[in-house]
Write an enzyme that holds these catalytic residues in place. Structure first.
Site, PDB file in Angstrom:
ATOM      1  N   SER A  76       0.671  -1.124   0.040  1.00  8.92           N
ATOM      2  CA  SER A  76      -0.013  -0.070  -0.125  1.00  8.92           C
ATOM      3  C   SER A  76       0.801   1.340  -0.138  1.00  8.92           C
ATOM      4  CB  SER A  76      -0.981   0.177   1.153  1.00  8.92           C
ATOM      5  OG  SER A  76      -2.020  -1.262   1.210  1.00  8.92           O
TER       6      SER A  76
ATOM      7  N   GLY B 237      -4.230  -2.204  -0.713  1.00  8.28           N
ATOM      8  CA  GLY B 237      -3.727  -1.815  -2.162  1.00  8.28           C
ATOM      9  C   GLY B 237      -3.178  -0.373  -2.000  1.00  8.28           C
TER      10      GLY B 237
ATOM     11  N   CYS C 134      -9.438  -1.831   3.391  1.00  7.67           N
ATOM     12  CA  CYS C 134      -8.681  -1.012   3.081  1.00  7.67           C
ATOM     13  C   CYS C 134      -9.066  -0.686   1.859  1.00  7.67           C
ATOM     14  CB  CYS C 134      -7.063  -1.272   3.241  1.00  7.67           C
ATOM     15  SG  CYS C 134      -6.120   0.263   3.131  1.00  7.67           S
ATOM     16  N   PHE C 135      -8.332  -0.679   0.619  1.00  5.75           N
ATOM     17  CA  PHE C 135      -8.379  -0.496  -0.489  1.00  5.75           C
ATOM     18  C   PHE C 135      -9.708  -1.153  -0.957  1.00  5.75           C
ATOM     19  CE2 PHE C 135      -7.338  -0.446  -5.392  1.00  5.75           C
ATOM     20  CZ  PHE C 135      -7.568   0.792  -5.554  1.00  5.75           C
TER      21      PHE C 135
ATOM     22  N   PHE D  42      -7.120   7.651   0.768  1.00  2.00           N
ATOM     23  CA  PHE D  42      -8.395   7.801   0.384  1.00  2.00           C
ATOM     24  C   PHE D  42      -9.523   7.336   1.404  1.00  2.00           C
ATOM     25  CE2 PHE D  42      -5.515   8.120  -3.216  1.00  2.00           C
ATOM     26  CZ  PHE D  42      -5.965   8.981  -4.035  1.00  2.00           C
TER      27      PHE D  42
ATOM     28  N   HIS E  43      -6.873  -2.687   9.175  1.00  2.38           N
ATOM     29  CA  HIS E  43      -6.102  -3.734   8.937  1.00  2.38           C
ATOM     30  C   HIS E  43      -6.589  -4.832   9.990  1.00  2.38           C
ATOM     31  CE1 HIS E  43      -3.715  -2.595   5.305  1.00  2.38           C
ATOM     32  NE2 HIS E  43      -4.035  -1.623   5.529  1.00  2.38           N
TER      33      HIS E  43
ATOM     34  N   GLU F 218      -5.646  -7.778  10.106  1.00  2.03           N
ATOM     35  CA  GLU F 218      -4.393  -8.651  10.309  1.00  2.03           C
ATOM     36  C   GLU F 218      -3.192  -8.068  11.038  1.00  2.03           C
ATOM     37  OE1 GLU F 218      -2.764  -6.081   7.570  1.00  2.03           O
ATOM     38  OE2 GLU F 218      -4.673  -6.881   7.525  1.00  2.03           O
TER      39      GLU F 218
END
Length: 408
Positions: free
Chosen positions: A53, A240, A268-269, A313, A361, A363
Protein backbone atom coordinates in the site's frame (compact mmCIF):
# COMPACT_ATOMS: atom_id res chain seq x y z
CA UNK A 1 36.05 13.75 5.91
CA UNK A 2 37.09 14.79 2.43
CA UNK A 3 34.95 17.03 0.23
CA UNK A 4 34.15 14.06 -2.02
CA UNK A 5 33.05 11.98 0.97
CA UNK A 6 30.78 14.79 2.16
CA UNK A 7 29.20 15.01 -1.29
CA UNK A 8 28.67 11.25 -1.54
CA UNK A 9 27.04 11.02 1.90
CA UNK A 10 24.84 14.12 1.63
CA UNK A 11 21.09 13.97 1.03
CA UNK A 12 18.20 16.42 0.78
CA UNK A 13 14.44 16.06 0.99
CA UNK A 14 12.59 18.54 -1.25
CA UNK A 15 8.85 18.98 -0.78
CA UNK A 16 6.47 20.15 -3.49
CA UNK A 17 5.93 23.53 -1.81
CA UNK A 18 9.69 24.25 -1.77
CA UNK A 19 10.45 23.26 1.83
CA UNK A 20 13.77 21.42 2.10
CA UNK A 21 15.43 19.29 4.78
CA UNK A 22 19.09 18.30 4.60
CA UNK A 23 20.58 15.16 6.11
CA UNK A 24 22.77 12.24 5.10
CA UNK A 25 22.23 9.31 2.79
CA UNK A 26 20.49 6.18 4.09
CA UNK A 27 20.22 3.02 2.01
CA UNK A 28 20.87 3.41 -1.72
CA UNK A 29 21.90 6.73 -3.28
CA UNK A 30 20.28 8.58 -6.16
CA UNK A 31 16.82 10.08 -6.69
CA UNK A 32 13.47 8.91 -5.30
CA UNK A 33 10.21 10.66 -6.21
CA UNK A 34 6.80 10.05 -4.67
CA UNK A 35 4.17 11.30 -2.27
CA UNK A 36 5.53 12.29 1.16
CA UNK A 37 3.46 10.74 3.97
CA UNK A 38 4.09 10.02 7.64
CA UNK A 39 3.60 6.79 9.60
CA UNK A 40 3.18 7.02 13.36
CA UNK A 41 3.87 3.42 14.43
CA UNK A 42 6.43 3.05 17.21
CA UNK A 43 7.19 -0.47 16.00
CA UNK A 44 6.83 -2.54 12.84
CA UNK A 45 9.07 -0.59 10.48
CA UNK A 46 9.85 -3.72 8.43
CA UNK A 47 6.15 -4.45 8.00
CA UNK A 48 5.68 -0.82 6.95
CA UNK A 49 8.27 -0.73 4.20
CA UNK A 50 7.14 -4.10 2.77
CA UNK A 51 3.45 -3.13 2.71
CA UNK A 52 2.46 -2.75 -0.98
CA UNK A 53 0.00 0.00 0.00
CA UNK A 54 3.04 2.31 0.34
CA UNK A 55 3.99 1.97 -3.34
CA UNK A 56 5.18 5.29 -4.81
CA UNK A 57 5.29 6.96 -1.38
CA UNK A 58 8.17 8.49 0.58
CA UNK A 59 7.51 7.37 4.15
CA UNK A 60 8.46 9.55 7.11
CA UNK A 61 8.80 7.51 10.30
CA UNK A 62 7.71 9.66 13.23
CA UNK A 63 9.36 7.29 15.73
CA UNK A 64 12.85 8.77 16.14
CA UNK A 65 14.95 5.59 16.35
CA UNK A 66 14.60 3.23 13.39
CA UNK A 67 16.46 0.02 12.54
CA UNK A 68 17.41 -1.11 16.04
CA UNK A 69 16.12 -4.68 15.55
CA UNK A 70 17.39 -5.07 11.99
CA UNK A 71 15.36 -7.03 9.43
CA UNK A 72 14.55 -10.70 8.85
CA UNK A 73 12.78 -12.71 6.17
CA UNK A 74 9.89 -13.82 8.41
CA UNK A 75 8.52 -10.34 9.14
CA UNK A 76 8.32 -9.10 5.54
CA UNK A 77 4.71 -8.52 4.47
CA UNK A 78 5.41 -9.12 0.77
CA UNK A 79 8.10 -10.16 -1.68
CA UNK A 80 9.97 -6.82 -1.63
CA UNK A 81 10.20 -3.33 -0.15
CA UNK A 82 7.54 -1.12 -1.74
CA UNK A 83 8.18 2.34 -0.31
CA UNK A 84 9.61 4.68 -2.95
CA UNK A 85 11.88 6.30 -0.37
CA UNK A 86 12.50 6.25 3.38
CA UNK A 87 12.94 9.17 5.80
CA UNK A 88 14.18 8.69 9.37
CA UNK A 89 15.67 10.78 12.13
CA UNK A 90 18.09 8.48 14.00
CA UNK A 91 19.06 5.37 12.08
CA UNK A 92 20.48 2.60 14.26
CA UNK A 93 24.24 2.22 13.85
CA UNK A 94 23.93 -1.55 14.29
CA UNK A 95 21.00 -3.91 14.87
CA UNK A 96 20.59 -5.71 18.18
CA UNK A 97 18.10 -8.58 18.08
CA UNK A 98 18.47 -12.36 17.99
CA UNK A 99 16.17 -12.59 14.95
CA UNK A 100 18.05 -10.00 12.91
CA UNK A 101 19.55 -11.25 9.63
CA UNK A 102 20.90 -7.94 8.35
CA UNK A 103 20.70 -4.23 9.07
CA UNK A 104 17.89 -2.11 7.69
CA UNK A 105 20.48 0.05 5.90
CA UNK A 106 21.86 -3.04 4.14
CA UNK A 107 18.40 -4.19 3.12
CA UNK A 108 17.54 -0.77 1.70
CA UNK A 109 20.77 -0.75 -0.29
CA UNK A 110 20.26 -4.30 -1.54
CA UNK A 111 16.81 -3.42 -2.88
CA UNK A 112 17.81 -0.01 -4.25
CA UNK A 113 15.62 2.00 -1.86
CA UNK A 114 16.85 5.58 -1.44
CA UNK A 115 16.57 7.14 1.99
CA UNK A 116 17.64 10.05 4.12
CA UNK A 117 18.57 10.15 7.81
CA UNK A 118 19.44 12.85 10.29
CA UNK A 119 16.45 15.08 9.48
CA UNK A 120 13.86 16.50 11.86
CA UNK A 121 11.02 14.07 11.21
CA UNK A 122 8.81 15.83 13.75
CA UNK A 123 9.09 19.09 11.80
CA UNK A 124 8.39 17.25 8.54
CA UNK A 125 5.34 15.59 10.06
CA UNK A 126 3.96 18.86 11.41
CA UNK A 127 4.47 20.43 7.99
CA UNK A 128 2.58 17.62 6.24
CA UNK A 129 -0.25 17.79 8.78
CA UNK A 130 -0.61 21.52 8.14
CA UNK A 131 -0.16 21.49 4.37
CA UNK A 132 -1.27 17.95 3.53
CA UNK A 133 0.53 15.02 1.92
CA UNK A 134 2.38 16.24 -1.16
CA UNK A 135 4.80 15.23 -3.87
CA UNK A 136 8.43 15.17 -2.80
CA UNK A 137 11.84 13.88 -3.72
CA UNK A 138 14.86 12.46 -1.90
CA UNK A 139 18.14 13.31 -3.60
CA UNK A 140 21.36 11.80 -2.28
CA UNK A 141 25.00 11.54 -3.29
CA UNK A 142 25.93 13.75 -6.22
CA UNK A 143 22.24 14.49 -6.84
CA UNK A 144 22.03 16.34 -3.51
CA UNK A 145 24.66 18.84 -4.68
CA UNK A 146 22.50 20.10 -7.56
CA UNK A 147 20.70 23.46 -7.25
CA UNK A 148 17.48 23.20 -5.28
CA UNK A 149 15.43 24.83 -8.04
CA UNK A 150 16.39 21.98 -10.38
CA UNK A 151 15.42 19.40 -7.77
CA UNK A 152 12.11 21.15 -7.12
CA UNK A 153 11.35 21.14 -10.84
CA UNK A 154 11.72 17.34 -10.85
CA UNK A 155 9.38 17.05 -7.88
CA UNK A 156 6.65 19.23 -9.40
CA UNK A 157 6.91 17.34 -12.69
CA UNK A 158 6.34 13.96 -10.98
CA UNK A 159 3.01 12.12 -10.89
CA UNK A 160 0.37 12.88 -8.28
CA UNK A 161 -1.19 10.10 -6.21
CA UNK A 162 -4.63 11.25 -7.37
CA UNK A 163 -5.41 9.41 -10.57
CA UNK A 164 -2.68 6.81 -10.01
CA UNK A 165 -3.52 3.22 -10.98
CA UNK A 166 -1.16 1.07 -8.93
CA UNK A 167 -2.91 -2.14 -7.88
CA UNK A 168 -1.85 -3.99 -11.03
CA UNK A 169 1.76 -2.88 -10.48
CA UNK A 170 2.03 -4.46 -7.02
CA UNK A 171 -0.17 -7.50 -7.59
CA UNK A 172 1.04 -11.00 -8.42
CA UNK A 173 1.37 -12.29 -11.99
CA UNK A 174 -0.09 -15.73 -11.30
CA UNK A 175 -2.35 -17.20 -8.65
CA UNK A 176 -1.32 -19.34 -5.68
CA UNK A 177 -3.01 -21.14 -2.81
CA UNK A 178 -2.54 -20.80 0.95
CA UNK A 179 -3.78 -23.98 2.57
CA UNK A 180 -5.42 -24.09 6.02
CA UNK A 181 -2.82 -24.13 8.76
CA UNK A 182 -2.72 -26.45 11.78
CA UNK A 183 -3.09 -23.58 14.26
CA UNK A 184 -6.42 -22.74 15.82
CA UNK A 185 -8.77 -25.11 13.95
CA UNK A 186 -9.99 -28.70 14.04
CA UNK A 187 -8.31 -30.02 10.89
CA UNK A 188 -11.11 -29.81 8.32
CA UNK A 189 -11.16 -27.24 5.54
CA UNK A 190 -14.20 -25.17 6.44
CA UNK A 191 -14.40 -22.82 3.47
CA UNK A 192 -12.46 -21.71 0.42
CA UNK A 193 -12.25 -18.11 -0.79
CA UNK A 194 -10.87 -16.13 -3.69
CA UNK A 195 -8.65 -13.30 -2.43
CA UNK A 196 -8.00 -10.66 -5.09
CA UNK A 197 -4.48 -9.33 -4.59
CA UNK A 198 -4.57 -5.54 -4.89
CA UNK A 199 -1.47 -5.28 -2.72
CA UNK A 200 -2.16 -8.02 -0.21
CA UNK A 201 -0.04 -8.42 2.91
CA UNK A 202 1.20 -11.95 3.65
CA UNK A 203 -0.38 -11.95 7.11
CA UNK A 204 -3.91 -11.68 5.68
CA UNK A 205 -4.19 -15.16 4.11
CA UNK A 206 -2.37 -16.52 7.16
CA UNK A 207 -5.10 -15.19 9.46
CA UNK A 208 -7.74 -16.88 7.30
CA UNK A 209 -5.75 -20.13 7.01
CA UNK A 210 -5.56 -20.24 10.82
CA UNK A 211 -9.35 -20.45 10.78
CA UNK A 212 -9.50 -23.41 8.41
CA UNK A 213 -9.96 -21.42 5.18
CA UNK A 214 -8.27 -22.33 1.90
CA UNK A 215 -7.23 -19.05 0.24
CA UNK A 216 -6.88 -18.83 -3.54
CA UNK A 217 -4.89 -15.61 -4.09
CA UNK A 218 -5.67 -14.17 -7.53
CA UNK A 219 -4.07 -11.32 -9.52
CA UNK A 220 -5.70 -7.89 -9.66
CA UNK A 221 -6.72 -8.72 -13.24
CA UNK A 222 -8.88 -11.69 -12.14
CA UNK A 223 -12.28 -12.13 -13.80
CA UNK A 224 -15.59 -13.54 -12.66
CA UNK A 225 -14.85 -16.63 -14.74
CA UNK A 226 -11.66 -17.15 -12.71
CA UNK A 227 -13.64 -16.93 -9.47
CA UNK A 228 -16.53 -19.11 -10.64
CA UNK A 229 -14.09 -21.81 -11.76
CA UNK A 230 -12.85 -22.16 -8.18
CA UNK A 231 -16.36 -22.69 -6.72
CA UNK A 232 -15.41 -20.66 -3.65
CA UNK A 233 -17.57 -19.79 -0.65
CA UNK A 234 -16.51 -16.16 -0.54
CA UNK A 235 -14.52 -13.36 -2.15
CA UNK A 236 -12.01 -11.08 -0.44
CA UNK A 237 -10.50 -7.79 -1.67
CA UNK A 238 -7.19 -6.78 -0.07
CA UNK A 239 -5.51 -3.53 0.79
CA UNK A 240 -3.53 -1.79 -1.94
CA UNK A 241 -2.12 1.50 -3.26
CA UNK A 242 -3.42 4.15 -5.61
CA UNK A 243 -6.60 6.06 -6.32
CA UNK A 244 -9.74 3.89 -6.01
CA UNK A 245 -11.35 5.97 -8.76
CA UNK A 246 -8.99 4.28 -11.25
CA UNK A 247 -9.99 0.71 -10.34
CA UNK A 248 -12.73 0.29 -12.96
CA UNK A 249 -11.97 -3.39 -13.60
CA UNK A 250 -12.04 -4.36 -9.92
CA UNK A 251 -15.25 -2.38 -9.29
CA UNK A 252 -16.96 -4.08 -12.24
CA UNK A 253 -15.85 -7.49 -10.97
CA UNK A 254 -17.10 -6.71 -7.47
CA UNK A 255 -20.53 -5.72 -8.79
CA UNK A 256 -20.70 -9.10 -10.55
CA UNK A 257 -19.75 -10.84 -7.29
CA UNK A 258 -22.40 -8.90 -5.36
CA UNK A 259 -25.03 -9.66 -8.00
CA UNK A 260 -24.30 -13.37 -7.55
CA UNK A 261 -24.72 -12.94 -3.78
CA UNK A 262 -21.29 -14.43 -3.09
CA UNK A 263 -20.24 -13.38 0.44
CA UNK A 264 -17.73 -10.53 0.26
CA UNK A 265 -15.23 -9.04 2.70
CA UNK A 266 -12.89 -6.16 1.88
CA UNK A 267 -10.23 -4.28 3.82
CA UNK A 268 -8.60 -0.90 3.16
CA UNK A 269 -8.56 -0.51 -0.65
CA UNK A 270 -11.19 -3.25 -0.70
CA UNK A 271 -13.42 -1.07 1.51
CA UNK A 272 -13.08 1.83 -0.92
CA UNK A 273 -13.91 -0.42 -3.87
CA UNK A 274 -17.00 -1.79 -2.11
CA UNK A 275 -18.06 1.82 -1.62
CA UNK A 276 -17.62 2.56 -5.32
CA UNK A 277 -19.35 -0.68 -6.33
CA UNK A 278 -22.36 0.36 -4.24
CA UNK A 279 -22.41 3.73 -6.00
CA UNK A 280 -20.70 5.96 -3.43
CA UNK A 281 -17.78 8.23 -4.25
CA UNK A 282 -14.28 8.34 -2.79
CA UNK A 283 -12.03 11.28 -1.99
CA UNK A 284 -8.44 11.98 -1.00
CA UNK A 285 -7.74 12.73 2.66
CA UNK A 286 -5.58 15.69 3.58
CA UNK A 287 -2.78 13.56 5.03
CA UNK A 288 -4.35 10.14 5.50
CA UNK A 289 -4.31 7.61 8.33
CA UNK A 290 -1.03 5.73 8.72
CA UNK A 291 -0.22 4.16 12.06
CA UNK A 292 -1.15 1.45 14.54
CA UNK A 293 -3.06 3.53 17.09
CA UNK A 294 -6.13 4.86 15.24
CA UNK A 295 -9.35 4.69 17.33
CA UNK A 296 -12.42 3.36 15.51
CA UNK A 297 -15.90 2.81 16.91
CA UNK A 298 -18.09 -0.11 15.90
CA UNK A 299 -21.45 1.65 15.68
CA UNK A 300 -23.41 -1.56 16.35
CA UNK A 301 -21.75 -2.40 19.64
CA UNK A 302 -20.32 0.97 20.71
CA UNK A 303 -16.99 -0.76 21.23
CA UNK A 304 -13.84 1.22 20.40
CA UNK A 305 -11.04 -0.61 18.62
CA UNK A 306 -7.44 0.57 18.32
CA UNK A 307 -6.57 -0.17 14.72
CA UNK A 308 -3.73 -0.37 12.22
CA UNK A 309 -4.30 1.83 9.17
CA UNK A 310 -2.58 2.89 5.97
CA UNK A 311 -4.74 4.84 3.53
CA UNK A 312 -4.91 8.21 1.84
CA UNK A 313 -8.41 7.88 0.33
CA UNK A 314 -11.79 7.34 1.96
CA UNK A 315 -15.40 6.48 1.10
CA UNK A 316 -17.90 9.33 0.83
CA UNK A 317 -21.00 7.75 2.37
CA UNK A 318 -23.64 9.26 4.71
CA UNK A 319 -23.06 8.55 8.38
CA UNK A 320 -26.81 8.66 9.04
CA UNK A 321 -28.21 5.40 7.82
CA UNK A 322 -29.05 2.90 6.67
CA UNK A 323 -29.58 4.27 3.17
CA UNK A 324 -30.43 2.71 -0.16
CA UNK A 325 -27.26 2.00 -2.13
CA UNK A 326 -26.97 4.49 -5.03
CA UNK A 327 -26.20 1.59 -7.38
CA UNK A 328 -29.52 -0.24 -8.04
CA UNK A 329 -29.97 -3.83 -6.96
CA UNK A 330 -27.85 -3.90 -3.80
CA UNK A 331 -30.43 -2.80 -1.25
CA UNK A 332 -29.63 -1.00 1.97
CA UNK A 333 -26.18 -0.17 3.29
CA UNK A 334 -24.93 1.51 6.44
CA UNK A 335 -21.67 2.93 7.77
CA UNK A 336 -20.71 0.34 10.37
CA UNK A 337 -17.49 1.90 11.73
CA UNK A 338 -16.27 5.47 12.06
CA UNK A 339 -12.92 7.02 12.99
CA UNK A 340 -13.10 8.87 16.31
CA UNK A 341 -10.38 11.31 15.25
CA UNK A 342 -12.13 12.80 12.22
CA UNK A 343 -15.42 10.94 11.51
CA UNK A 344 -14.00 9.27 8.39
CA UNK A 345 -15.97 6.22 7.21
CA UNK A 346 -14.16 3.13 8.52
CA UNK A 347 -16.56 0.38 7.49
CA UNK A 348 -19.57 -0.49 5.34
CA UNK A 349 -22.21 -3.12 6.05
CA UNK A 350 -24.74 -4.27 3.46
CA UNK A 351 -28.08 -5.24 4.96
CA UNK A 352 -29.69 -7.06 2.02
CA UNK A 353 -26.70 -8.80 0.45
CA UNK A 354 -23.81 -10.65 2.15
CA UNK A 355 -21.07 -8.02 2.01
CA UNK A 356 -19.11 -5.86 4.43
CA UNK A 357 -15.77 -4.10 4.62
CA UNK A 358 -13.51 -2.07 6.88
CA UNK A 359 -10.96 0.62 6.13
CA UNK A 360 -8.34 -0.69 8.55
CA UNK A 361 -6.18 -3.82 8.87
CA UNK A 362 -7.56 -6.66 11.02
CA UNK A 363 -4.46 -8.78 10.27
CA UNK A 364 -2.43 -5.99 11.92
CA UNK A 365 1.18 -7.05 11.84
CA UNK A 366 2.82 -5.58 13.97
CA UNK A 367 -0.47 -5.06 15.84
CA UNK A 368 -2.84 -4.16 17.41
CA UNK A 369 -5.21 -7.14 17.24
CA UNK A 370 -8.48 -5.60 18.43
CA UNK A 371 -10.12 -6.23 15.03
CA UNK A 372 -9.20 -9.89 14.52
CA UNK A 373 -12.86 -10.82 15.07
CA UNK A 374 -13.62 -9.54 11.56
CA UNK A 375 -12.18 -12.71 10.04
CA UNK A 376 -14.61 -14.67 12.23
CA UNK A 377 -17.44 -12.44 11.01
CA UNK A 378 -16.55 -13.31 7.42
CA UNK A 379 -16.61 -17.02 8.28
CA UNK A 380 -19.98 -16.60 10.01
CA UNK A 381 -21.29 -14.87 6.89
CA UNK A 382 -20.14 -17.73 4.63
CA UNK A 383 -21.66 -20.26 7.02
CA UNK A 384 -24.97 -18.38 6.99
CA UNK A 385 -24.87 -18.15 3.22
CA UNK A 386 -24.28 -21.89 2.93
CA UNK A 387 -27.09 -22.66 5.38
CA UNK A 388 -29.62 -20.61 3.38
CA UNK A 389 -28.63 -22.18 0.08
CA UNK A 390 -27.22 -18.83 -1.17
CA UNK A 391 -30.64 -17.53 -2.17
CA UNK A 392 -30.50 -13.74 -2.75
CA UNK A 393 -33.73 -12.96 -0.91
CA UNK A 394 -32.66 -14.87 2.21
CA UNK A 395 -29.76 -12.56 3.18
CA UNK A 396 -30.42 -10.06 5.92
CA UNK A 397 -28.51 -7.92 8.38
CA UNK A 398 -28.25 -10.75 10.89
CA UNK A 399 -25.77 -12.54 8.66
CA UNK A 400 -23.43 -9.58 8.83
CA UNK A 401 -23.33 -8.91 12.53
CA UNK A 402 -20.55 -10.09 14.87
CA UNK A 403 -21.38 -12.45 17.68
CA UNK A 404 -20.73 -11.32 21.23
CA UNK A 405 -18.28 -14.21 21.52
CA UNK A 406 -16.16 -12.79 18.73
CA UNK A 407 -16.02 -9.45 20.53
CA UNK A 408 -15.08 -10.93 23.88
Amino acid sequence: MTEQAIISSGAVLVLEDGRTFRGTSYGATGTALGEAVFATGMTGYQETITDPSYARQLVVQTAPHIGNTGVNRDDAESRQIWVAGYIVRDAARRPSNWRSEMSLDEELRDQGIIGIQGVDTRAITRHLRERGAMRAGIFSGAEAARPVDQLLAEVTASESMEGSKLAEEVSIDSSYVVEPSSHGWDGDTKFSIAAVDLGIKSMTPQRLAERGVRVHVLPATATLEDIDALEVDGVFYSNGPGDPATAEHQVKLLRQVLNQRIPFFGICFGNQLLGRALGFGTYKLRYGHRGINVPVMDRHTGKVEITSQNHGFAVDAPLDGPVEAPEPGFGRVEVSHVCLNDDVVEGLNCLDIPAFSVQYHPEAAAGPHDAAYLFDRFIDMMAGNRATGAQPDQHHSGNNQPSQENHA
